[in-house]
Design an enzyme around this catalytic site. Structure first.
Site, PDB file in Angstrom:
ATOM      1  N   SER A 265      22.861  27.487 -48.255  1.00  0.00           N
ATOM      2  CA  SER A 265      22.879  28.937 -48.053  1.00  0.00           C
ATOM      3  C   SER A 265      21.523  29.444 -47.566  1.00  0.00           C
ATOM      4  O   SER A 265      20.998  28.983 -46.556  1.00  0.00           O
ATOM      5  CB  SER A 265      23.309  29.625 -49.352  1.00  0.00           C
ATOM      6  OG  SER A 265      23.546  30.994 -49.148  1.00  0.00           O
ATOM      7  N   ASP A 340      34.522  30.114 -46.635  1.00  0.00           N
ATOM      8  CA  ASP A 340      33.289  30.787 -47.027  1.00  0.00           C
ATOM      9  C   ASP A 340      33.475  32.303 -47.020  1.00  0.00           C
ATOM     10  O   ASP A 340      33.888  32.892 -46.023  1.00  0.00           O
ATOM     11  CB  ASP A 340      32.157  30.404 -46.079  1.00  0.00           C
ATOM     12  CG  ASP A 340      30.794  30.619 -46.683  1.00  0.00           C
ATOM     13  OD1 ASP A 340      30.566  31.700 -47.244  1.00  0.00           O
ATOM     14  OD2 ASP A 340      29.963  29.705 -46.606  1.00  0.00           O
ATOM     15  N   HIS A 417      14.318   9.677 -19.779  1.00  0.00           N
ATOM     16  CA  HIS A 417      13.520  10.898 -19.836  1.00  0.00           C
ATOM     17  C   HIS A 417      12.836  11.131 -21.184  1.00  0.00           C
ATOM     18  O   HIS A 417      12.070  12.092 -21.319  1.00  0.00           O
ATOM     19  CB  HIS A 417      14.406  12.112 -19.517  1.00  0.00           C
ATOM     20  CG  HIS A 417      15.003  12.085 -18.156  1.00  0.00           C
ATOM     21  ND1 HIS A 417      16.244  11.511 -17.892  1.00  0.00           N
ATOM     22  CD2 HIS A 417      14.537  12.534 -16.956  1.00  0.00           C
ATOM     23  CE1 HIS A 417      16.529  11.635 -16.613  1.00  0.00           C
ATOM     24  NE2 HIS A 417      15.503  12.242 -16.019  1.00  0.00           N
TER      25      HIS A 417
END
Length: 468
Positions: A265, A340, A417
């Site tokens: 959280s 949630d 890269h």
């Protein structure tokens, strides 16, 4: 005088009663062999803070203010001053970009803004801070104290936990608990999981219990929570997190490459700050966290307060998790709670209003801007709408994601890269290939957990983030 004299008599009588009670308490303590033994151990530990004395002291529960200091932020000062420019004012935070000031922004306009700034300050330091961090409210801590003491005793007795007091650069004392698994047969014990609790979470009863099976674990309480002193404003939070990291590295002797940050959280703020400030950290796991505080603050406040809430958050309570996370180069795993009710901006059933989605999309858009075009964003949002594993698999199979091909493309780019984000991979890939890469990366960075916000994450759900 006729009123003052009786009042002085009453006051004197009350003082004598209080002094008598204090004397009786003192006599009772000094005639108690257990208390004498405790005082002896405490004084000896203050003189010699050895592991043996600390182990004896951990058998007692007492006011944490009397606990001896185990680690001070100045101890590794030569290293820290060169790396972070740390001072008594605190560690550095990302600041909101200032607005461009025109000629009209003169002294008169600044005076006009002063009442708004005062109002924001008052709201942040009264109602705002307590709403954001209810765990710092004294009455709530008092109600939870029996549970906290039981949880602390469990960590010490069953897991051989070692409590420690750390002093941050702002003078706040941070209460921590360390469980060492390096001497066991568990290979995972060489990894340290630093747990960052939620806005009403304490290490005694919080998310610290999730990685306990196998890993070494370090838990700490926010400033103003239980044994920790201070108040949980962003600057104090970052200061506390900094001394916790330094304690793990310089006293517990863990390398940054062996440290995993696990946050639940609102703990995502300190975890993302640490990841940004200590880029060599192994990985970051954010459970039920969000991208930015403003949308969630606006959800619980009246619409008429929108301007005040926005200004207050940006100036005093700026929990900019996504911005900090995008400055970290290592592996990241987001755990989204499908039911949630806290970090959704509408209702729990509306999974697309979960701010964990925004955190994922901002991270992917920063790291893989060429992959995350409009079509890829549309497909990833379709995948995010799935609230079950069956629906996820259906969306995934619909676009025929070839995981082996995705891994080979990403590894080829990394070899050629390097690994520093953002990557330009996907610039020369077809739209279908970009969609596959976007879905593949979304699935590797986000894991669904079918539960509400405050449901404890079971140990078997705890997993290390994917690394290419």
């Amino acid at each position: 005088m006729s009123k003052v004299v009786p009042f002085s008599h009453y006051a004197g009588t009350l003082l004598l009663l209080l002094a008598g009670v204090a004397c009786l308490r003192g006599i009772g303590r000094w005639t108690n062999p257990h208390y004498i033994q405790f005082i002896t151990i405490l004084e000896e530990t203050h003189r010699n803070n050895s592991p043996e004395n600390k182990k004896q002291l951990s058998a007692y529960n007492f006011d944490f203010k009397s606990w001896p200091v185990d680690f001070h932020w100045k101890e590794p000062s030569s290293w820290k001053d060169t790396q972070h420019g740390l001072s008594h004012k605190g560690v550095s935070l990302l600041r909101t970009e200032p607005l461009h000031r025109g000629t009209a922004d003169n002294l008169l306009n600044r005076v006009k803004k002063l009442p708004c700034q005062i109002a924001s300050f008052l709201v942040a330091h009264t109602l705002g801070r307590r709403m954001l961090y209810p765990g710092s409210v004294y009455l709530l801590q008092k109600a939870l104290m029996p549970m906290l003491l039981q949880g602390q005793a469990r960590l010490v007795e069953e897991f051989n936990g070692r409590r420690a007091k750390l002093v941050a650069c702002d003078g706040n004392e941070i209460d921590t608990m360390f469980i060492d698994r390096r001497g066991t047969s568990e290979s995972q014990g060489q990894k340290l999981v630093i747990c960052c609790e939620g806005n009403a979470g304490f290490y005694e009863v919080g998310c610290l219990s999730t990685p306990l099976e196998g890993y070494s674990v370090l838990g700490w309480n926010h400033p103003g929570f239980a044994g920790s002193t201070g108040v949980p404003f962003p600057q104090n939070e970052a200061n506390a997190m900094d001394v916790v990291i330094q304690f793990a590295i310089h006293r517990l002797n863990f390398q940054p490459q062996d440290i995993i940050l696990y946050a639940w959280s609102i703990g995502g703020f300190t975890a993302t700050w640490a990841a940004m400030s200590y880029p060599d950290i192994s990985a970051v796991i954010l459970d039920a966290s969000f991208d930015d505080l403003i949308p969630l603050a606006l959800k619980v406040m009246p619409d008429s307060w929108k301007t005040l809430v926005t200004r207050t958050v940006r100036q005093h309570l700026n929990l900019n998790n996504a911005e900090q996370l995008c400055r970290y180069q290592g592996p990241v795993l987001l755990i989204r709670r499908t039911k949630d009710e806290i970090i959704t901006t509408t209702v729990p059933d509306d999974i697309m209003s979960n701010r964990g989605n925004n955190l994922l999309l901002k991270l992917l858009q920063h790291r893989y801007p060429k992959v995350m075009g409009e079509e890829s964003l549309r497909v990833v949002r379709q995948w995010l709408e799935a609230s079950s594993q069956l629906e996820e698999a259906s969306v995934y199979s619909r676009w025929e994601v070839d995981e082996d091909w995705c891994v080979s493309v990403l590894r080829s780019y990394q070899t050629e890269h390097g690994g520093d984000f953002p990557w330009s991979v996907g610039d020369d890939i077809s739209e279908d290939g970009q969609r596959q890469l976007a879905l593949f990366l979304a699935r590797k960075h986000l894991h669904n957990f079918e539960a509400t916000h405050c449901t404890p994450l079971p140990p078997h759900e705890f997993q290390i983030p994917w690394k290419l």
